[in-house]
Structure formats: C-alpha cells, structure tokens
Design an enzyme around this catalytic site. Structure first.
Site, short mmCIF file in Angstrom:
data_model
loop_
_atom_site.label_atom_id
_atom_site.label_comp_id
_atom_site.label_asym_id
_atom_site.label_seq_id
_atom_site.Cartn_x
_atom_site.Cartn_y
_atom_site.Cartn_z
N CYS B 1 0.85 -1.62 0.21
CA CYS B 1 0.20 0.46 0.01
C CYS B 1 0.85 1.47 -0.16
O CYS B 1 2.33 1.18 0.81
CB CYS B 1 -0.82 -0.01 1.04
N THR B 2 0.31 2.29 -0.30
CA THR B 2 0.84 3.52 -0.09
C THR B 2 -0.10 4.59 0.29
O THR B 2 -1.14 4.17 -0.36
CB THR B 2 1.53 4.00 -1.69
#
Lengths: 121, 253
Positions: B1-2
């Site tokens: 994830c970012t």
C-alpha cells in the site's frame, strides 16, 4: 523501463482517470446503521455473492496448498464459528448476516475477515 | 500500500491511498497477475454508512469484509491503514485470540470504530496509538485543520512512533508505504523514493487530487497488487475511488 523494476518517470495528466491503468469507478452502496447488524449488508452481498464466493474459494485453495489438505478448512468450518461470540458487536452479527445472505459457511466468512491480520507475517 | 496526506498552500488536506494486497497469494502465469488481487477488484465497494438518514462516514471496502481500511468522517477526519510486516505479526495475535487471550483489538475493526465514533482528530489519534492490537499496523490519519496529519507506527502492544506534518520545517506531506519511515525500505520494494520524488517535483503549491493521482499512477507506486485508489478531502467533502490495473510490464509488488 522494460526490465525490472519497471520504474517510470513521474506520470502527469492521468486525472480524470482513463486508459489502461483505470478499470472503472467503484460502485456506491448505503449501509444503514439503524438496521439490525444481520440485515445491513444484504444488498451488497446480494450483488457481490458470486465474486465473494470465488474469493473465499481461492483463499481455501491457498490454505489447502500451504497446509497440504482439507483438515484446516474443516477446522475453519467447524470450530471457528464457535468463537464468533468473542468478537465485539456488531461485527459478530454482521458476519452472521453475510454468511446467511451469501450461503457461505460462517467460518469461511470469518476467515476472510481475519485474513488481513494473519497476512502481516 | 501507499498512503499520503498532503497539505496545500491554503492549509487544506488531501488524503489518498493505493490499496495493494495479495502478495505471494498465487501468481497467475498466463495473465501475469496475482490471483487474490484480481479476485478482490470486483469486491471493491464504496459504502456510505448512515444513521438517522445522515452520513456517519464513507469508506472504500470489500464486500463481505466488515472492518475498514480506508475512510472519511465528514468534517472530522480521514483514515487509512497500511500493513506492517513483522515476525511478531498478526498470526500470533490471532492464535492468542483463538486460545483465549483476547485483550487485543482487530485492526480493521478499530479503524471502523474510530471512523464511526471519534469526534476529533486528537481523539482518533489517541485511540489509534493506545489501543492494544492483534497485529502491527501503520495508521495514516488526517484531520480537518492545517497541520493535522500523522503516520502512527504500531506494534501489537505499543505505539512505536507518531510522525506528524510540520509545515514550518517544510514537511508538507507524510507518506507511508509498508516500512518504518525512519528505516530504509527493502531495496527490491522501494515505492517510497519514487513517490517522494513525484511529490517533491509537484511542489506544495500544485498539490491536488489530479497531481496525487498522477503520483499514485506512477510505477512502481502503482503495481500488480494495486486494487484501488482512493482520494479524500475533508475540507471539500470529496471522496473518489477508482479500480486500478497495472498492465505488463509492471512490478509484481
């Protein structure tokens, strides 16, 4: 860059979304928190029953692959539901409602919901 | 994830995330894709949680999953959760929970509870940093005022770090992938540097939904695990979410 790590220069002009990296808008639903927890997710599950079943089947296949057999899934189906009452409300009742609406075993719905925690290894 | 929370020059906050999930969960050789990621995309839903016909919070979630990983409470806060991998991981917490040691909270249940019940940024920050958890996690939290954004790094038992926006020192965004921000990321999974490069090149005065979506569309920030991108703004009451794909050639993570 055509070899790993496939980096690229900072993109620009991608918004509003379009093109091959955009697969569409995500549909909107309303969940009414005034409803009984068992009933809240019925509309969503009615629409998503087929992909949810496919997802849970894939998780079961992975569990069978990693643990060589059906035994763990049998435990999920038979033993995990007994622990549901230890989950805080309203999550326990909501999972029961999802299992009822989807026709999936309650233990497998629980497995899907704890998968993110387990995966942090 | 970012996940990222950025503040523009007028003091407005934009919170956005790429949801990546499914690493090592079955590689489809024929289609060059992760099987679980592909199966998650059709389950993605935006949910408007209402009480008394009024919105309590908005969330991008997956059908059948009752916890929350991404959400906005109108006028109050935005919240995303990223996985934090650890040997003392969630599987231990889950085992303990099965064996009857149940003082820890399920991460995604806590996130939902905060979105449903917290009445301020500070209250949310306290809940997310002090509640004992079943699994380690990063909570990325945004408020409704200038300077209100942070990344909370959690072990199962305690809060390891709270990294806050600091506009006075030029820190106009906080960005979290899946590594402690004070340590370098794994060299083969460095999404942090490309993401920061794009944000720094954009500069604070040009930050917007469009430029953040550009950053989240840049490989390897966008990768084979990315299922959706969500963009949120408390001050403008905007919540947008899009299904994503990363056609080959693209990094598997």
């Amino acid at each position: 860059q055509d070899v790993p790590p496939y980096t690229e220069d900072c993109r620009s002009g991608t918004y509003p979304p379009s093109g091959p990296t955009y697969q569409g808008n995500i549909p909107w639903y309303t969940v009414n928190l005034d409803q009984a927890p068992r009933e809240r997710w019925q509309k969503i599950i009615a629409d998503k029953k087929q992909p949810l079943t496919a997802m849970i089947q894939q998780i079961k296949d992975l569990v069978k692959f990693f643990f060589h057999g059906e035994k763990l899934i049998d435990l999920v189906d038979t033993k995990l539901p007994a622990l549901l009452g230890n989950l805080p409300p309203p999550f326990d009742e909501e999972m029961k409602g999802i299992a009822e609406a989807s026709g999936l075993p309650l233990g497998e719905v629980m497995l899907f919901n704890i998968f993110y925690e387990v995966f942090t290894v | 994830c970012t996940s990222v929370v950025a503040e523009d020059t007028s003091g407005k906050l934009i919170h956005a995330r790429n949801m990546d999930f499914g690493l090592f969960l079955g590689w489809d050789v024929k289609n060059n894709s992760w099987m679980v990621t592909e199966l998650l995309r059709p389950l993605a839903v935006n949910v408007n949680f209402q009480r008394n016909n009024k919105t309590v919070f908005l969330s991008t979630s997956f059908a059948g999953y009752v916890g929350m990983l991404t959400g906005l409470k109108p006028g109050v806060l935005t919240l995303t959760m990223n996985e934090r991998f650890s040997l003392d991981g969630g599987y231990i917490g889950v085992l303990e929970w099965i064996l009857g040691i149940r003082q820890g909270a399920w991460m995604s249940f806590l996130t939902r509870s905060v979105l449903e019940n917290a009445t301020s940024y500070d209250e949310a920050k306290t809940l997310l940093s002090k509640t004992v958890l079943l699994a380690p996690a990063y909570f990325i939290l945004g408020g409704n005022k200038s300077g209100e954004a942070c990344v909370i790094t959690r072990s199962r038992q305690s809060c390891l770090d709270i990294w806050e926006l600091d506009i006075q020192k030029g820190q106009w965004y906080v960005l979290e992938t899946n590594y402690d921000h004070w340590k370098p990321p794994l060299p083969i999974d460095n999404r942090r540097a490309p993401a920061m490069k794009c944000l720094n090149r954009t500069t604070q005065k040009n930050i917007s939904f469009a430029t953040i979506y550009d950053m989240l569309s840049t490989k390897p920030v966008l990768n084979k695990l990315t299922t959706y991108t969500t963009l949120m703004s408390v001050s403008e009451s905007k919540f947008e979410a899009y299904l994503r794909d990363c056609p080959h050639p693209c990094m598997p993570w």
